[in-house]
Design a protein around this motif. Sequence first.
Motif, PDB file in Angstrom:
ATOM      1  N   PRO A  60     145.815 104.772   1.411  1.00 25.61           N
ATOM      2  CA  PRO A  60     146.785 104.205   2.342  1.00 25.61           C
ATOM      3  C   PRO A  60     147.032 102.723   2.060  1.00 25.61           C
ATOM      4  O   PRO A  60     146.118 101.993   1.688  1.00 25.61           O
ATOM      5  N   LEU A  61     148.267 102.306   2.265  1.00 27.03           N
ATOM      6  CA  LEU A  61     148.683 100.935   2.013  1.00 27.03           C
ATOM      7  C   LEU A  61     148.982 100.251   3.342  1.00 27.03           C
ATOM      8  O   LEU A  61     149.639 100.819   4.208  1.00 27.03           O
ATOM      9  N   ILE A  62     148.481  99.056   3.500  1.00 30.45           N
ATOM     10  CA  ILE A  62     148.692  98.279   4.720  1.00 30.45           C
ATOM     11  C   ILE A  62     149.500  97.041   4.337  1.00 30.45           C
ATOM     12  O   ILE A  62     149.112  96.287   3.446  1.00 30.45           O
ATOM     13  N   SER A  63     150.614  96.847   5.028  1.00 34.15           N
ATOM     14  CA  SER A  63     151.468  95.690   4.790  1.00 34.15           C
ATOM     15  C   SER A  63     151.157  94.660   5.876  1.00 34.15           C
ATOM     16  O   SER A  63     151.197  94.983   7.062  1.00 34.15           O
ATOM     17  N   ILE A  64     150.838  93.441   5.461  1.00 32.31           N
ATOM     18  CA  ILE A  64     150.452  92.399   6.413  1.00 32.31           C
ATOM     19  C   ILE A  64     151.431  91.232   6.324  1.00 32.31           C
ATOM     20  O   ILE A  64     151.641  90.664   5.255  1.00 32.31           O
ATOM     21  N   ASN A  65     152.006  90.903   7.473  1.00 29.48           N
ATOM     22  CA  ASN A  65     152.858  89.727   7.578  1.00 29.48           C
ATOM     23  C   ASN A  65     151.959  88.582   8.046  1.00 29.48           C
ATOM     24  O   ASN A  65     151.438  88.614   9.159  1.00 29.48           O
ATOM     25  N   LEU A  66     151.750  87.591   7.188  1.00 28.77           N
ATOM     26  CA  LEU A  66     150.897  86.446   7.517  1.00 28.77           C
ATOM     27  C   LEU A  66     151.751  85.313   8.043  1.00 28.77           C
ATOM     28  O   LEU A  66     152.739  84.935   7.424  1.00 28.77           O
ATOM     29  N   THR A 124     135.323  79.970  10.492  1.00 33.72           N
ATOM     30  CA  THR A 124     136.467  79.296   9.852  1.00 33.72           C
ATOM     31  C   THR A 124     137.488  80.294   9.328  1.00 33.72           C
ATOM     32  O   THR A 124     138.629  79.927   9.078  1.00 33.72           O
ATOM     33  N   CYS A 125     137.105  81.550   9.169  1.00 38.76           N
ATOM     34  CA  CYS A 125     138.039  82.563   8.653  1.00 38.76           C
ATOM     35  C   CYS A 125     138.656  83.387   9.781  1.00 38.76           C
ATOM     36  O   CYS A 125     139.287  84.411   9.522  1.00 38.76           O
ATOM     37  N   ALA A 126     138.499  82.937  11.027  1.00 38.83           N
ATOM     38  CA  ALA A 126     139.074  83.680  12.150  1.00 38.83           C
ATOM     39  C   ALA A 126     140.587  83.760  12.015  1.00 38.83           C
ATOM     40  O   ALA A 126     141.237  82.807  11.583  1.00 38.83           O
ATOM     41  N   VAL A 127     141.125  84.912  12.363  1.00 40.78           N
ATOM     42  CA  VAL A 127     142.565  85.125  12.384  1.00 40.78           C
ATOM     43  C   VAL A 127     142.931  85.761  13.720  1.00 40.78           C
ATOM     44  O   VAL A 127     142.078  86.339  14.389  1.00 40.78           O
ATOM     45  N   SER A 128     144.175  85.625  14.098  1.00 42.00           N
ATOM     46  CA  SER A 128     144.664  86.266  15.315  1.00 42.00           C
ATOM     47  C   SER A 128     145.503  87.463  14.895  1.00 42.00           C
ATOM     48  O   SER A 128     146.483  87.313  14.170  1.00 42.00           O
ATOM     49  N   VAL A 129     145.102  88.646  15.334  1.00 45.37           N
ATOM     50  CA  VAL A 129     145.826  89.868  14.979  1.00 45.37           C
ATOM     51  C   VAL A 129     146.869  90.118  16.066  1.00 45.37           C
ATOM     52  O   VAL A 129     146.554  90.574  17.157  1.00 45.37           O
ATOM     53  N   VAL A 130     148.109  89.770  15.763  1.00 37.11           N
ATOM     54  CA  VAL A 130     149.202  89.864  16.719  1.00 37.11           C
ATOM     55  C   VAL A 130     149.653  91.315  16.879  1.00 37.11           C
ATOM     56  O   VAL A 130     149.978  91.761  17.968  1.00 37.11           O
ATOM     57  N   ARG A 131     149.648  92.050  15.761  1.00 37.25           N
ATOM     58  CA  ARG A 131     150.106  93.439  15.779  1.00 37.25           C
ATOM     59  C   ARG A 131     149.330  94.231  14.745  1.00 37.25           C
ATOM     60  O   ARG A 131     149.013  93.719  13.672  1.00 37.25           O
ATOM     61  N   GLY A 132     148.973  95.470  15.072  1.00 36.51           N
ATOM     62  CA  GLY A 132     148.314  96.354  14.110  1.00 36.51           C
ATOM     63  C   GLY A 132     146.795  96.284  14.120  1.00 36.51           C
ATOM     64  O   GLY A 132     146.163  96.699  13.155  1.00 36.51           O
ATOM     65  N   ASP A 163     137.076  83.107  22.595  1.00 35.53           N
ATOM     66  CA  ASP A 163     138.430  83.039  22.056  1.00 35.53           C
ATOM     67  C   ASP A 163     139.244  84.209  22.615  1.00 35.53           C
ATOM     68  O   ASP A 163     138.768  84.969  23.440  1.00 35.53           O
ATOM     69  N   THR A 164     140.467  84.373  22.135  1.00 32.90           N
ATOM     70  CA  THR A 164     141.290  85.464  22.661  1.00 32.90           C
ATOM     71  C   THR A 164     140.792  86.802  22.118  1.00 32.90           C
ATOM     72  O   THR A 164     140.223  86.857  21.024  1.00 32.90           O
ATOM     73  N   PRO A 165     141.021  87.888  22.860  1.00 31.44           N
ATOM     74  CA  PRO A 165     140.496  89.193  22.440  1.00 31.44           C
ATOM     75  C   PRO A 165     141.052  89.713  21.125  1.00 31.44           C
ATOM     76  O   PRO A 165     140.436  90.551  20.498  1.00 31.44           O
ATOM     77  N   THR A 212     150.615  92.118  11.772  1.00 33.04           N
ATOM     78  CA  THR A 212     151.018  90.716  11.789  1.00 33.04           C
ATOM     79  C   THR A 212     149.765  89.922  12.127  1.00 33.04           C
ATOM     80  O   THR A 212     149.094  90.207  13.119  1.00 33.04           O
ATOM     81  N   VAL A 213     149.437  88.968  11.270  1.00 29.15           N
ATOM     82  CA  VAL A 213     148.210  88.183  11.406  1.00 29.15           C
ATOM     83  C   VAL A 213     148.557  86.704  11.348  1.00 29.15           C
ATOM     84  O   VAL A 213     149.283  86.270  10.458  1.00 29.15           O
ATOM     85  N   GLN A 214     148.029  85.945  12.300  1.00 26.11           N
ATOM     86  CA  GLN A 214     148.210  84.491  12.292  1.00 26.11           C
ATOM     87  C   GLN A 214     146.955  83.844  11.704  1.00 26.11           C
ATOM     88  O   GLN A 214     145.846  84.091  12.144  1.00 26.11           O
TER      89      GLN A 214
END
Length: 135
Positions: A17-23, A79-87, A105-107, A127-129
Amino acid sequence: GQEQILKLTMKRIRRKPLISINLQYPPSQKEPDTKIQLYAGENLRLAMLVRGIKLNDPLAKRFDTKSGGNCGAGGLCRTCAVSVVRGGELLNPQKMAEEQMLKDDTPRWRLSCKAFVGYGMKEGEMTVQVNPRQW
């Protein structure tokens, strides 16, 4: 005649499976959004670093020492924390240590060093911030 036995082992071939990530980057970084594609089972932090995406958030404090510094994917520095907006459902579930480190931090935050994409062999879009403390 001599009888020969031929043993044939077949494996089922399945496309990974392929996952497309919008950074998305914080506005202060003045970086355009970037799309990357990962295969199920890839580690989010390693995949981003290999593609030249800078993750070390200068505003992050280590969980163990409360100071700055990168732990090298040990899951201690945040330091590698990201916010997963979608997915978020495309990532493996958080383990207890990661949950505890990010409880203030936020959930939807994840440590990218502990996040693997394509959980359950699912594919889809995320979508990842990056550097979420700077938003």
